[in-house]
Design an enzyme around this catalytic site. Structure first.
Site, mmCIF file in Angstrom:
data_model
loop_
_atom_site.group_PDB
_atom_site.id
_atom_site.type_symbol
_atom_site.label_atom_id
_atom_site.label_comp_id
_atom_site.label_asym_id
_atom_site.label_seq_id
_atom_site.Cartn_x
_atom_site.Cartn_y
_atom_site.Cartn_z
ATOM 1 N N PRO A 2 0.809 -1.227 0.000
ATOM 2 C CA PRO A 2 0.000 0.000 0.000
ATOM 3 C C PRO A 2 0.839 1.272 0.000
ATOM 4 C CG PRO A 2 0.091 -0.905 2.196
ATOM 5 C CD PRO A 2 1.087 -1.634 1.347
ATOM 6 N N GLU A 3 0.286 2.345 0.445
ATOM 7 C CA GLU A 3 0.869 3.695 0.412
ATOM 8 C C GLU A 3 0.945 4.197 -1.022
ATOM 9 O OE1 GLU A 3 2.825 5.748 3.256
ATOM 10 O OE2 GLU A 3 3.835 4.029 4.152
ATOM 11 N N LYS A 59 -5.018 6.281 -2.081
ATOM 12 C CA LYS A 59 -4.713 4.864 -2.211
ATOM 13 C C LYS A 59 -5.778 4.108 -2.992
ATOM 14 C CE LYS A 59 -2.649 5.246 2.338
ATOM 15 N NZ LYS A 59 -2.781 4.865 3.752
ATOM 16 N N ARG A 250 -0.938 2.608 15.628
ATOM 17 C CA ARG A 250 0.137 2.379 14.654
ATOM 18 C C ARG A 250 1.479 2.754 15.259
ATOM 19 N NH1 ARG A 250 -2.184 2.438 9.709
ATOM 20 N NH2 ARG A 250 -0.480 1.022 9.238
#
Length: 262
Positions: A2-3, A59, A250
């Site tokens: 991702p990102e 994304k 996170r």
DNA sequence: CTCTATGTTTAATT
DNA sequence: GAATTAAACATAGA
């Protein structure tokens, strides 16, 4: 997978593979991936349709069909798109498979996702998840004119706010962590406490982190991070041991020395 | 067995 | 209400 940089690379791949091609068949192998859309809708709606183009916002990917239908794809944590020869065996973790044809040549474009956090949505209009995204960092989102007011309006830790997809679309844990270190900003600082100089530095740092990752992807180089995942190692700037904290569930790795509280 | 993981949503708690 | 936190989703790898 991702990102933003990964998703942008996926967009370029899909654009190359799909633009101008006609979909022969569309099979969702795992219904969970298409939560929100029935597998039958994919199988029924897509065959015979031509792909116009593939766009990205943050994304999210949007595959636009010639007649207005669109397929949205989010890669979650481990999703990726790959192209296979028509007869190739199913790859491990394949979740959806599109047979395409262009200029008489057929191929398969396959969605692979081990953890299954990704999503596929078929719709006739833009979905809320797409429409509600903030500006893309590569399309004006980093301008102080947007970033300044957007950060001043929230009252949460700057790290959290950077990852808020309605503020900036596409910034994830790695980019936020790296950019805050580059800009020498304490990840715990309130986003409404940053002055104009910090806002500008943050915009520049995000851009630099983004460009760096995108460049690494294009050259096929592995990512090298300054602080992400480097808890306990010396800060590349001042050699102080990097520390790890948890914010909004996170991990944040940072240097308590050069990203000190102000 | 334990811990962590590039993401997002939802439930629970303060 | 707002804001914060934990849990959930499902799986791999250290």
């Amino acid at each position: 997978m991702p990102e933003l940089p990964d998703v942008e690379m996926a967009r370029r791949d899909l654009q190359r593979w799909l633009a101008g091609a006609e979909i022969r068949s569309a099979r969702v192998l795992d219904a969970y991936i298409a939560r929100g859309t029935s597998r039958a809708a994919f199988a029924r709606t897509l065959p015979g349709q031509a792909v116009q183009k593939v766009t990205r916002r943050g994304k999210w990917l949007r595959i636009e069909l010639r007649d207005g239908a669109r397929v949205f794809s989010h890669l979650g944590m481990t999703g990726s798109w790959i192209r296979l020869d028509a007869e190739a065996a199913a790859p491990r973790w394949e979740r959806a498979r599109f047979e395409i044809e262009r200029r008489g040549r057929s191929a398969v474009v396959s969605y692979v996702d081990s953890r299954r956090f990704g999503r596929l949505v078929l719709a006739q209009d833009d979905i809320a998840e797409w429409s509600e995204l903030g500006p893309d960092p590569l399309a004006g989102g980093l301008e102080p004119a947007h970033l300044g007011p957007a950060l001043a309006r929230r009252r949460r830790a700057i790290k959290d706010v950077l990852m808020d997809q309605t503020v900036l679309a596409g910034i994830g844990n790695i980019l936020a962590t790296e950019a805050l270190w580059m800009a020498r900003i304490d990840p715990r600082a309130g986003s409404d406490t940053l002055g104009p100089a910090h806002i500008r530095a943050l915009g520049r740092s995000l851009r630099a982190a983004l460009d760096q990752e995108l460049g690494d992807r294009m050259r096929g180089n592995p990512d090298v991070f300054s602080v992400y995942g480097r808890e306990g190692e010396p800060c590349p700037r001042c050699k102080t041991a990097l520390v790890r904290i948890v914010q909004a569930g996170r991990s944040t790795t940072f240097c308590s020395q050069c990203q000190g509280r102000r």
